[in-house]
Design a protein around this motif. Structure first.
Motif, PDB file in Angstrom:
ATOM      1  N   GLY A 107      77.094  12.539  16.358  1.00 16.88           N
ATOM      2  CA  GLY A 107      77.234  13.443  15.235  1.00 16.88           C
ATOM      3  C   GLY A 107      76.141  14.477  15.124  1.00 16.88           C
ATOM      4  N   CYS A 108      75.149  14.448  16.003  1.00 17.99           N
ATOM      5  CA  CYS A 108      74.069  15.425  15.893  1.00 17.99           C
ATOM      6  C   CYS A 108      74.559  16.785  16.359  1.00 17.99           C
ATOM      7  CB  CYS A 108      72.879  15.000  16.769  1.00 17.99           C
ATOM      8  SG  CYS A 108      72.132  13.469  16.220  1.00 17.99           S
ATOM      9  N   GLY A 109      73.831  17.812  15.946  1.00 19.98           N
ATOM     10  CA  GLY A 109      74.191  19.143  16.389  1.00 19.98           C
ATOM     11  C   GLY A 109      74.081  19.258  17.889  1.00 19.98           C
ATOM     12  N   THR A 110      74.969  19.981  18.496  1.00 20.26           N
ATOM     13  CA  THR A 110      74.938  20.156  19.939  1.00 20.26           C
ATOM     14  C   THR A 110      74.502  21.570  20.271  1.00 20.26           C
ATOM     15  OG1 THR A 110      77.276  20.763  19.899  1.00 20.26           O
ATOM     16  CG2 THR A 110      76.752  18.460  20.335  1.00 20.26           C
ATOM     17  N   ARG A 111      74.045  21.752  21.472  1.00 16.80           N
ATOM     18  CA  ARG A 111      73.607  23.084  21.867  1.00 16.80           C
ATOM     19  C   ARG A 111      74.796  24.022  22.007  1.00 16.80           C
ATOM     20  NH1 ARG A 111      69.062  22.198  26.591  1.00 16.80           N
ATOM     21  NH2 ARG A 111      67.790  20.697  25.495  1.00 16.80           N
ATOM     22  N   PRO A 112      74.631  25.293  21.638  1.00 18.72           N
ATOM     23  CA  PRO A 112      75.713  26.235  21.839  1.00 18.72           C
ATOM     24  C   PRO A 112      75.948  26.466  23.316  1.00 18.72           C
ATOM     25  CG  PRO A 112      73.705  27.362  21.139  1.00 18.72           C
ATOM     26  CD  PRO A 112      73.454  25.892  20.993  1.00 18.72           C
ATOM     27  N   ALA A 113      77.195  26.786  23.633  1.00 20.90           N
ATOM     28  CA  ALA A 113      77.532  27.020  25.038  1.00 20.90           C
ATOM     29  C   ALA A 113      76.752  28.198  25.576  1.00 20.90           C
ATOM     30  CB  ALA A 113      79.036  27.282  25.159  1.00 20.90           C
ATOM     31  N   ALA A 114      76.297  28.078  26.795  1.00 17.27           N
ATOM     32  CA  ALA A 114      75.524  29.158  27.412  1.00 17.27           C
ATOM     33  C   ALA A 114      75.958  29.302  28.859  1.00 17.27           C
ATOM     34  CB  ALA A 114      74.024  28.860  27.346  1.00 17.27           C
ATOM     35  N   ALA A 149      68.292  22.569  17.137  1.00 18.03           N
ATOM     36  CA  ALA A 149      69.706  22.348  16.809  1.00 18.03           C
ATOM     37  C   ALA A 149      70.157  20.967  17.265  1.00 18.03           C
ATOM     38  CB  ALA A 149      70.566  23.425  17.467  1.00 18.03           C
ATOM     39  N   SER A 150      69.561  20.485  18.331  1.00 17.60           N
ATOM     40  CA  SER A 150      69.924  19.185  18.893  1.00 17.60           C
ATOM     41  C   SER A 150      69.176  18.071  18.174  1.00 17.60           C
ATOM     42  CB  SER A 150      69.574  19.166  20.388  1.00 17.60           C
ATOM     43  OG  SER A 150      69.477  17.845  20.868  1.00 17.60           O
ATOM     44  N   GLY A 151      69.916  17.085  17.688  1.00 22.44           N
ATOM     45  CA  GLY A 151      69.286  15.940  17.055  1.00 22.44           C
ATOM     46  C   GLY A 151      68.369  15.173  17.989  1.00 22.44           C
ATOM     47  N   PRO A 152      68.790  14.884  19.233  1.00 18.43           N
ATOM     48  CA  PRO A 152      67.889  14.183  20.154  1.00 18.43           C
ATOM     49  C   PRO A 152      66.586  14.931  20.420  1.00 18.43           C
ATOM     50  CG  PRO A 152      70.145  13.989  20.914  1.00 18.43           C
ATOM     51  CD  PRO A 152      70.172  14.949  19.758  1.00 18.43           C
ATOM     52  N   LEU A 153      66.638  16.269  20.539  1.00 15.86           N
ATOM     53  CA  LEU A 153      65.406  17.033  20.740  1.00 15.86           C
ATOM     54  C   LEU A 153      64.530  16.958  19.495  1.00 15.86           C
ATOM     55  CD1 LEU A 153      63.567  18.885  22.329  1.00 15.86           C
ATOM     56  CD2 LEU A 153      64.949  20.843  21.551  1.00 15.86           C
ATOM     57  N   ALA A 154      65.135  17.043  18.316  1.00 16.73           N
ATOM     58  CA  ALA A 154      64.362  16.927  17.082  1.00 16.73           C
ATOM     59  C   ALA A 154      63.647  15.586  17.019  1.00 16.73           C
ATOM     60  CB  ALA A 154      65.279  17.103  15.871  1.00 16.73           C
ATOM     61  N   LEU A 155      64.350  14.513  17.368  1.00 14.88           N
ATOM     62  CA  LEU A 155      63.745  13.187  17.327  1.00 14.88           C
ATOM     63  C   LEU A 155      62.656  13.045  18.382  1.00 14.88           C
ATOM     64  CD1 LEU A 155      63.549  10.335  16.267  1.00 14.88           C
ATOM     65  CD2 LEU A 155      65.480   9.702  17.725  1.00 14.88           C
ATOM     66  N   LEU A 156      62.890  13.574  19.581  1.00 13.83           N
ATOM     67  CA  LEU A 156      61.865  13.517  20.621  1.00 13.83           C
ATOM     68  C   LEU A 156      60.587  14.199  20.145  1.00 13.83           C
ATOM     69  CD1 LEU A 156      62.331  14.034  24.409  1.00 13.83           C
ATOM     70  CD2 LEU A 156      60.531  15.277  23.218  1.00 13.83           C
ATOM     71  N   ALA A 157      60.730  15.389  19.570  1.00 15.75           N
ATOM     72  CA  ALA A 157      59.558  16.123  19.093  1.00 15.75           C
ATOM     73  C   ALA A 157      58.875  15.388  17.949  1.00 15.75           C
ATOM     74  CB  ALA A 157      59.970  17.527  18.654  1.00 15.75           C
ATOM     75  N   GLY A 158      59.665  14.839  17.022  1.00 11.09           N
ATOM     76  CA  GLY A 158      59.074  14.092  15.919  1.00 11.09           C
ATOM     77  C   GLY A 158      58.336  12.863  16.407  1.00 11.09           C
ATOM     78  N   SER A 159      58.870  12.214  17.434  1.00 11.34           N
ATOM     79  CA  SER A 159      58.212  11.037  17.989  1.00 11.34           C
ATOM     80  C   SER A 159      56.913  11.413  18.693  1.00 11.34           C
ATOM     81  CB  SER A 159      59.170  10.330  18.949  1.00 11.34           C
ATOM     82  OG  SER A 159      58.667   9.077  19.329  1.00 11.34           O
ATOM     83  N   VAL A 160      56.902  12.552  19.379  1.00  9.00           N
ATOM     84  CA  VAL A 160      55.658  13.050  19.984  1.00  9.00           C
ATOM     85  C   VAL A 160      54.609  13.264  18.901  1.00  9.00           C
ATOM     86  CG1 VAL A 160      54.606  15.050  21.127  1.00  9.00           C
ATOM     87  CG2 VAL A 160      56.737  14.084  22.009  1.00  9.00           C
ATOM     88  N   ALA A 192      69.349  21.076  11.162  1.00  9.93           N
ATOM     89  CA  ALA A 192      68.085  21.759  11.409  1.00  9.93           C
ATOM     90  C   ALA A 192      67.700  22.609  10.220  1.00  9.93           C
ATOM     91  CB  ALA A 192      68.196  22.628  12.661  1.00  9.93           C
ATOM     92  N   THR A 193      66.398  22.791  10.052  1.00 12.87           N
ATOM     93  CA  THR A 193      65.873  23.694   9.042  1.00 12.87           C
ATOM     94  C   THR A 193      65.774  25.085   9.654  1.00 12.87           C
ATOM     95  OG1 THR A 193      64.595  21.938   8.003  1.00 12.87           O
ATOM     96  CG2 THR A 193      63.892  24.187   7.556  1.00 12.87           C
TER      97      THR A 193
END
Length: 340
Positions: free
Chosen positions: A33-40, A135-146, A296-297
């Motif tokens: 359910g986390c936000g996914t990256r936009p197509a590129a 935008a990505s939930g996993p990236l947000a969590l990775l950064a927060g964990s760092v 995301a904020t």
């Protein structure tokens, strides 16, 4: 986007055994359910690609600077602390893209400690920004964990000479300041976001119940320092619980406090404080789950509890503080706090 989470209406069954168990995160995917990256297209960088590269560069700068500071350290304790910090950065770098070449070039010499200090503070700021903007939930969590792992190391190693996280009354003041001014309907949250809110609120309900019981079992006459620590923790968790319940009253009705919680049957000071560490670690896990599932904020948004935009900063602050409190209560520092 992954299918929405199929969540129960109540967390009581999970939390009845869960004051010190796996608080409300069992079986839930942090990416669901986390936000996914936009197509590129090929060769096109997304916003998250840029954020991930910035974080990788900050980690690389901190690693190289910490290695230089370890070599230049005049005392063995300081050299050890900087080496351990460099090791932490290397572990984090393994899950990030390759940094730009200039990020691995750091001046050496007498200024190595000052350069390393600036690099660590820069990493803390970058990780916090990525955690709320990704935008990505996993990236947000990775950064927060760092960010949380860095805070743990700064608390454990005062010999580094860097600002240490507060573990006292100021943390209660910060939690109280998060109480919102206006409630929001659950319709303001998507399903995954609501799942994160329910998880975080259930964890805080459990923390209030367990820590309150532990405080009653450990009177000030037996352990003045331990009793005071528990009272501060109780006030902090009450404030967090109230912040979530007042902002999201319909979520509060979905995740009410359970009728009872399992609490360790001990009044020995060391065992009580160890139980407190476990409570804090479970709250860090729950905050990490919310961080991964809240929207995301936006870059221009205020960072208070301002509706949807406010839950990422709140979850990040809770994750970092709970991870620090876990270590302050005697647990060891981790590589990925809150990232289960």
């Amino acid at each position: 986007m992954p299918p929405p989470l199929d969540l129960p209406r109540s967390r009581r069954d999970l939390l009845r055994a869960g004051g010190l168990g796996l608080v409300a995160t069992a079986g839930l995917s942090l990416t669901a359910g986390c936000g996914t990256r936009p197509a590129a297209g090929p060769g096109t960088a997304t916003g998250d690609d840029v954020l991930a590269t910035r974080l990788a560069a900050a980690v690389a700068r901190a690693r190289v600077a910490a290695e230089a500071a370890a070599q230049a350290a005049p005392a063995p304790d300081a050299a050890r602390a900087w080496r351990e910090l460099a090791t932490l950065h290397r572990r984090h770098a393994r899950e990030l893209p390759a940094p730009p070449a200039e990020a691995t070039t750091v001046p050496r010499g007498p200024s190595a400690r000052a350069v390393a200090g600036r690099a660590e503070l820069g990493l803390a700021d970058t990780a916090a920004r990525v955690a709320v903007l990704a935008a990505s939930g996993p990236l947000a969590l990775l950064a927060g964990s760092v960010r949380a792992a860095l805070a743990q190391r700064l608390l454990l190693d005062p010999v580094l000479g860097l600002p240490r996280p507060d573990t006292g009354a100021a943390t209660v003041d910060a939690a109280v300041a998060a109480v919102p001014t206006a409630p929001l309907p659950v319709e303001e949250a998507g399903e995954a976001h609501a799942a994160g809110l329910v998880t975080a609120l259930a964890a805080e309900h459990a923390a209030v119940a367990v820590v309150g019981t532990l405080a009653a079992r450990l009177p000030a006459a037996l352990s003045p320092g331990g009793h005071d620590r528990l009272l501060l923790a109780l006030a902090r968790h009450r404030a967090r619980r109230d912040a979530l319940a007042l902002t999201w009253p319909s979520v509060a009705r979905t995740a009410p406090a359970a009728a009872a919680y399992d609490v360790p049957s001990t009044s020995r000071p060391a065992e009580v404080i160890a139980a407190l560490a476990t409570v804090e670690r479970r709250c860090a896990d729950a905050a990490g789950f919310l961080l991964a599932n809240a929207p995301a904020t936006s870059a221009g948004a205020r960072t208070g509890r301002t509706g949807r935009a406010g839950d990422r900063p709140w979850a990040l602050a809770t994750l970092v503080d709970a991870a620090v409190q876990d270590v302050d209560a005697g647990a060891g520092a981790g590589t990925w706090p809150g990232r289960v």
